[in-house]
Design a protein around this motif. Structure first.
Motif, PDB file in Angstrom:
ATOM      1  N   PHE B 669      18.499   7.572   2.568  1.00 17.73           N
ATOM      2  CA  PHE B 669      19.441   7.656   3.670  1.00 17.73           C
ATOM      3  C   PHE B 669      19.319   8.983   4.426  1.00 17.73           C
ATOM      4  CE2 PHE B 669      23.638   9.031   5.205  1.00 17.73           C
ATOM      5  CZ  PHE B 669      23.935   7.995   6.076  1.00 17.73           C
ATOM      6  N   SER B 670      19.294  10.082   3.673  1.00 11.28           N
ATOM      7  CA  SER B 670      19.324  11.385   4.368  1.00 11.28           C
ATOM      8  C   SER B 670      17.948  11.800   4.875  1.00 11.28           C
ATOM      9  CB  SER B 670      19.918  12.461   3.461  1.00 11.28           C
ATOM     10  OG  SER B 670      19.332  12.395   2.191  1.00 11.28           O
ATOM     11  N   LYS B 671      16.894  11.186   4.378  1.00 13.50           N
ATOM     12  CA  LYS B 671      15.519  11.483   4.827  1.00 13.50           C
ATOM     13  C   LYS B 671      15.268  12.993   4.909  1.00 13.50           C
ATOM     14  CE  LYS B 671      14.394   7.175   7.073  1.00 13.50           C
ATOM     15  NZ  LYS B 671      15.256   6.419   8.015  1.00 13.50           N
ATOM     16  N   GLN B 672      14.935  13.476   6.134  1.00  7.14           N
ATOM     17  CA  GLN B 672      14.646  14.911   6.238  1.00  7.14           C
ATOM     18  C   GLN B 672      15.902  15.757   6.423  1.00  7.14           C
ATOM     19  OE1 GLN B 672      12.494  12.833   8.154  1.00  7.14           O
ATOM     20  NE2 GLN B 672      10.804  13.011   6.709  1.00  7.14           N
ATOM     21  N   GLY B 673      17.053  15.082   6.496  1.00  6.72           N
ATOM     22  CA  GLY B 673      18.282  15.844   6.710  1.00  6.72           C
ATOM     23  C   GLY B 673      18.510  16.820   5.563  1.00  6.72           C
ATOM     24  N   THR B 674      19.104  17.967   5.870  1.00  7.25           N
ATOM     25  CA  THR B 674      19.314  18.950   4.811  1.00  7.25           C
ATOM     26  C   THR B 674      20.498  18.531   3.953  1.00  7.25           C
ATOM     27  OG1 THR B 674      20.563  20.187   6.447  1.00  7.25           O
ATOM     28  CG2 THR B 674      18.385  21.017   5.891  1.00  7.25           C
ATOM     29  N   GLN B 675      20.432  18.926   2.696  1.00  2.00           N
ATOM     30  CA  GLN B 675      21.535  18.631   1.798  1.00  2.00           C
ATOM     31  C   GLN B 675      22.565  19.743   1.924  1.00  2.00           C
ATOM     32  OE1 GLN B 675      20.373  18.292  -2.319  1.00  2.00           O
ATOM     33  NE2 GLN B 675      22.520  18.473  -2.954  1.00  2.00           N
ATOM     34  N   HIS B 676      23.745  19.396   2.447  1.00  2.00           N
ATOM     35  CA  HIS B 676      24.741  20.424   2.738  1.00  2.00           C
ATOM     36  C   HIS B 676      25.542  20.847   1.525  1.00  2.00           C
ATOM     37  CE1 HIS B 676      24.069  20.236   7.032  1.00  2.00           C
ATOM     38  NE2 HIS B 676      23.984  18.931   6.901  1.00  2.00           N
ATOM     39  N   ASP B 677      25.688  19.936   0.587  1.00  2.29           N
ATOM     40  CA  ASP B 677      26.566  20.232  -0.532  1.00  2.29           C
ATOM     41  C   ASP B 677      25.899  19.780  -1.834  1.00  2.29           C
ATOM     42  OD1 ASP B 677      28.765  21.073  -1.863  1.00  2.29           O
ATOM     43  OD2 ASP B 677      30.188  19.715  -0.900  1.00  2.29           O
ATOM     44  N   ASP B 678      26.384  20.342  -2.927  1.00  3.19           N
ATOM     45  CA  ASP B 678      25.865  19.908  -4.225  1.00  3.19           C
ATOM     46  C   ASP B 678      26.153  18.422  -4.414  1.00  3.19           C
ATOM     47  OD1 ASP B 678      25.320  22.509  -4.666  1.00  3.19           O
ATOM     48  OD2 ASP B 678      26.877  22.842  -6.174  1.00  3.19           O
ATOM     49  N   ILE B 679      25.249  17.771  -5.111  1.00  4.93           N
ATOM     50  CA  ILE B 679      25.477  16.367  -5.454  1.00  4.93           C
ATOM     51  C   ILE B 679      25.626  16.269  -6.970  1.00  4.93           C
ATOM     52  CG2 ILE B 679      24.334  14.114  -5.655  1.00  4.93           C
ATOM     53  CD1 ILE B 679      23.165  14.631  -2.873  1.00  4.93           C
TER      54      ILE B 679
END
Lengths: 121, 709
Positions: B669-679
């Motif tokens: 889903f997020s592809k190249q999008g940056t991960q903003h928060d811990d998962i």
């Protein structure tokens, strides 16, 4: 980074703060300085309008916590209005509705302030 | 002279040798009318002092001299000569009696004393000569020393030719050499280039000194006649030495006369020259400095310091543009209040307008001028820019009736360009240092987080556990943990299993520290308290002592009783806990305010605890908002719905497979999008009827579910 801006207007002795965009750890200091200015200006009746706020992070929520005590000590309050469902959900999860008055519209919040004033007198 | 390449020490030895020879000679023949003896005398004298001169020259050559100190030196030597010559008539006569008599018939004492006396003065003369040589080569543009050497050659010829004094007919030889020497002296004295490089103050004192020294030279020259006792002794000792002395006096008179006029003509331009020199050296100093000064405030101080020097102003300060306000800094020779008054006057109309270039303002019409502590009359303001963006202004002010002339303006302009570059440099450097610091800090935060989170998932008979944690670049403050609580389960296994999932507000190192504290609190509370509601209430009270007003922690705490097969759960502001049962997702969302949001009774009264009877294959899913708020490039959220659907779809699989599926979908889903928060994702699966496990899994003999990965 995501953009964030605020504007403030004064309406019948109540300061209405409009939030726009993304309120997170990076933009929270902006809102913090808004609140500081209002407090140092002796304005403790604050309504925050969330109509154009897209996102709020935990750091953004923290801003409200930082000032509420001081404001309530001075017989003021922060009332929150016009949140979209997503933003409301974040507030709701954390239990904010128990701690803050949240209204559907800005006018409701202002009215509440005016009413409390009358009762006070 | 240069052709004589003799070792340094040998020169001294030769000098001493010749002095001894001279001494011995003088004891036997003090003076003579014989041409032969006279010539021999001159030859010995010549060599003795030649070697002394060569030796002293070596000593001189190794040092660097300031012209003013050379002048002073020459003046003092000259004064000594003057005193000796003037008082010789009375003083020397006292010792030696009437000199004209004594010279005819010298006794041994006179010989010795006069030898010492003459040697001392010869040394003085040689030093004077060497100073002249220094003057000649000072700031000399031509490397050639032909002119000087020729002159010295004729000096020597004129001196040595005094051996012909015995023959009046031949006096023309000496006269010719003297005349040629004088001509060469005049030629060599015309260009005095070093005068340009001394500052105005020194030039003025030089003007006075040159008159005095020139006069002394002339007086010494005039006095060195045969009627003077000092000179009589000198001349009688060696004719050529006396002649050399006279020529040197001529040289001195001419040189200092020329020096006087040269200095006089240089005075009007001295100020401008000084200024240029000052400017050049200041800028040079500054450009060296900009690569070294890293601190902005320090740099600002240097900027105003040098601005004062280059612009000839009385005061300077910087007006720095900050987000909305103007900040004044680095005041030089001016009080803050004065600077503030002047600043507000300057910008009364053109507030922060980018004028682009330097402008000047007269303060004569400034209505509050009387309020200033110092009567400033004019200011020059020049913008400081970086990347074509106005960052601030450099202001310099003058007192009294002074104004800024074109010269000042261009100096300030040039300097402000340099200053802008320097400021930009320091800013860039500060930025990169800050960035590096932040990255270091984040490394530390990630390391803390990694150590706080459980190293591996626990293993139980009745419960499968799988956890996944993916940190964001800026540590997000996610925390989860497992606690095994003792009980009387067979095989010594824990009777109860406690778990927590929490999200600390804020990011980075501060979040990591709070996280560490939260871990400590829950680790100890879980050992003594079983009720999730009580644990969260207690944790809230403890956190009151350490949490900032704007920090809070959302948490959900649950306990599974293996014996009773009950899950009790309480939630303090955290995302709901999901229960996946029979193809449906149920949000377990008991009431509860986040930890740290309220320290009063409200927290406790509002907090609810829910109990759930666990059923076979129940999935209990704990997560943080890093999952539901994972963003794609369009900044859309992953969302609860999608998350729940994935859980339902894969609920039949084992816990590790389910969490893999979730993470896979989020990644897609997020592809190249940056991960903003811990998962964080923790999945628990209740497995009571081990023997009836679906999906055809063969249960292991001891009833443990096999764990993947």
């Amino acid at each position: 980074m995501a953009e964030f801006s605020t504007s403030i207007k004064d309406q019948s002795g109540v300061s209405v703060v409009y939030l726009n965009g993304y309120l997170d750890a990076h933009t929270a200091p902006m809102l913090e300085s808004n609140f500081s200015e209002l407090i140092s200006g002796g304005k403790f009746k604050i309504v925050v309008n969330f109509k154009d706020l897209v996102y709020i992070s935990s750091a953004g929520l923290g801003v409200f916590m930082a000032f509420i005590e001081k404001i309530r000590e001075n017989e003021g309050d922060i009332k929150l209005t016009t949140m979209n469902d997503k933003v409301y959900n974040i507030f709701d999860l954390l239990g904010f509705p128990l701690l803050y008055e949240i209204y559907k519209t800005e006018d409701d919040a202002i009215k509440k302030f005016v009413e409390t004033d009358k009762l006070g007198k | 002279m240069r052709t004589l390449k003799i070792e340094h020490n040998i020169k001294l030895q030769l000098f001493l040798l010749f002095v001894v020879i001279l001494f011995v000679y003088k004891i036997f023949f003090y003076s003579s009318d014989s041409f032969l003896l006279n010539t021999l005398n001159e030859i010995i004298v010549f060599f003795a002092f030649l070697f002394l001169a060569l030796y002293a020259n070596d000593v001189f050559a190794s040092k660097k001299f300031n012209p003013m100190s050379l002048v002073m030196n020459l003046g003092i030597l000259n004064a000594i000569l003057f005193l000796a010559i003037t008082f010789s008539d009375s003083f020397l006569t006292l010792i030696f009696g009437k000199v004209s008599d004594t010279l005819k018939n010298p006794n041994i004492i006179f010989s010795v004393l006069s030898f010492v006396y003459v040697t001392i003065f010869a040394a003085i003369i040689i030093q004077m000569f060497l100073i002249f040589k220094e003057f000649y080569f000072l700031n000399q543009k031509r490397s050639s020393s032909v002119y000087f050497n020729t002159m010295v050659f004729f000096f020597l010829l004129a001196s040595v030719s005094s051996v012909f004094n015995l023959f009046p007919d031949l006096s023309y030889i000496k006269n010719t050499f003297v005349i040629i020497s004088v001509i060469l002296i005049v030629i060599n004295s015309i260009r005095i280039s070093w005068i340009a490089f001394i500052v105005k103050k020194e030039k003025i004192s030089l003007l006075l000194l040159s008159v005095i020294i020139c006069t002394l030279f002339i007086v010494n020259l005039v006095n060195s006649t045969d009627t003077n006792t000092h000179h009589r002794i000198f001349n009688e000792f060696s004719g050529s030495l006396g002649a050399f002395f006279r020529i040197l006096m001529i040289y001195g008179s001419v040189y200092f006369a020329v020096l006087f006029f040269t200095t006089l003509f240089h005075i009007p331009t001295a100020e401008a020259f000084d200024r240029k020199a000052q400017e050049v050296s200041s800028l040079q100093y500054f450009s060296k400095l900009i690569t070294r000064v890293l601190d902005f405030d320090e740099l600002a101080e240097t900027v105003t310091d040098i601005a004062l020097k280059v612009s000839n102003a009385d005061a300077a300060w910087i007006i720095w543009k900050e987000e909305k306000t103007l900040r004044q800094l680095a005041h030089k020779n001016i009080g803050y209040l004065d600077a503030e008054l002047i600043t507000s006057y300057i910008f009364r109309e053109k507030f922060l307008k980018d004028t682009g270039t330097l402008f000047t303002e007269s303060l004569r019409k400034f209505e509050k001028r009387s309020q200033l502590n110092e009567q400033y009359s004019a200011v020059a303001i020049t913008p400081l820019k970086t990347h074509n963006q106005l960052r601030g202004f450099l202001v310099v002010a003058k007192k009294g009736d002074f104004i800024f002339d074109d010269e000042d303006k261009s100096a300030i302009n040039t300097f402000s360009d340099y200053a802008s570059v320097a400021i930009e440099n320091s800013r860039l450097l500060e930025e990169s240092i800050e960035k590096e610091r932040l990255e270091k800090e984040l490394d530390v935060a990630r390391e803390i987080q990694r150590k706080i989170l459980p190293a591996k998932d626990p293993v139980f008979d009745k419960l499968a556990v799988s956890s996944v944690f993916i940190p964001a670049f800026e540590v997000g403050g996610d925390y989860y943990d497992f606690f095994e609580i003792e009980g009387n389960m067979p095989g010594g296994q824990a009777g109860k299993f406690g778990f927590i999932i929490a999200d600390v507000s804020g990011k980075g190192i501060s979040a990591a520290f709070i996280m560490a504290e939260v871990k400590g609190i829950f680790e100890s509370l879980s050992k003594t308290i079983e009720s999730p509601k009580e644990i969260l209430t207690k944790a809230n009270q403890i956190l009151k002592r350490s949490l900032d007003r704007k920090n809070f922690v959302s948490a959900a705490y649950g306990v599974i009783d293996f014996e009773k097969e009950i899950l009790s759960i309480a939630r303090a502001g955290h995302c709901p806990v999901l229960l996946v049962r029979e193809g449906k997702v149920e949000n377990i969302r008991p009431m509860g305010i986040g930890l740290g949001l309220n320290y009063g009774t409200q927290f406790q009264t509002s907090l609810e605890e829910t109990e759930i009877d666990l059923k076979e294959n129940d999935l209990i899913v704990l997560y943080t908002d890093g999952i539901t708020e994972a963003k794609n490039l369009e900044m859309e959220d992953f969302g609860e719905k999608k998350f729940e659907n994935i859980l339902i779809k894969h609920s039949g699989k084992n816990v590790d497979e389910i969490s893999n599926e979730v993470i896979k979908e989020i990644t897609l889903f997020s592809k190249q999008g940056t991960q903003h928060d811990d998962i964080t994702l923790v999945i628990l699966k209740w497995k009571h009827k081990i023997k009836n496990v679906s999906l055809g899994e063969v249960p292991s003999p001891d009833g443990m579910e096999k764990k993947n990965g």
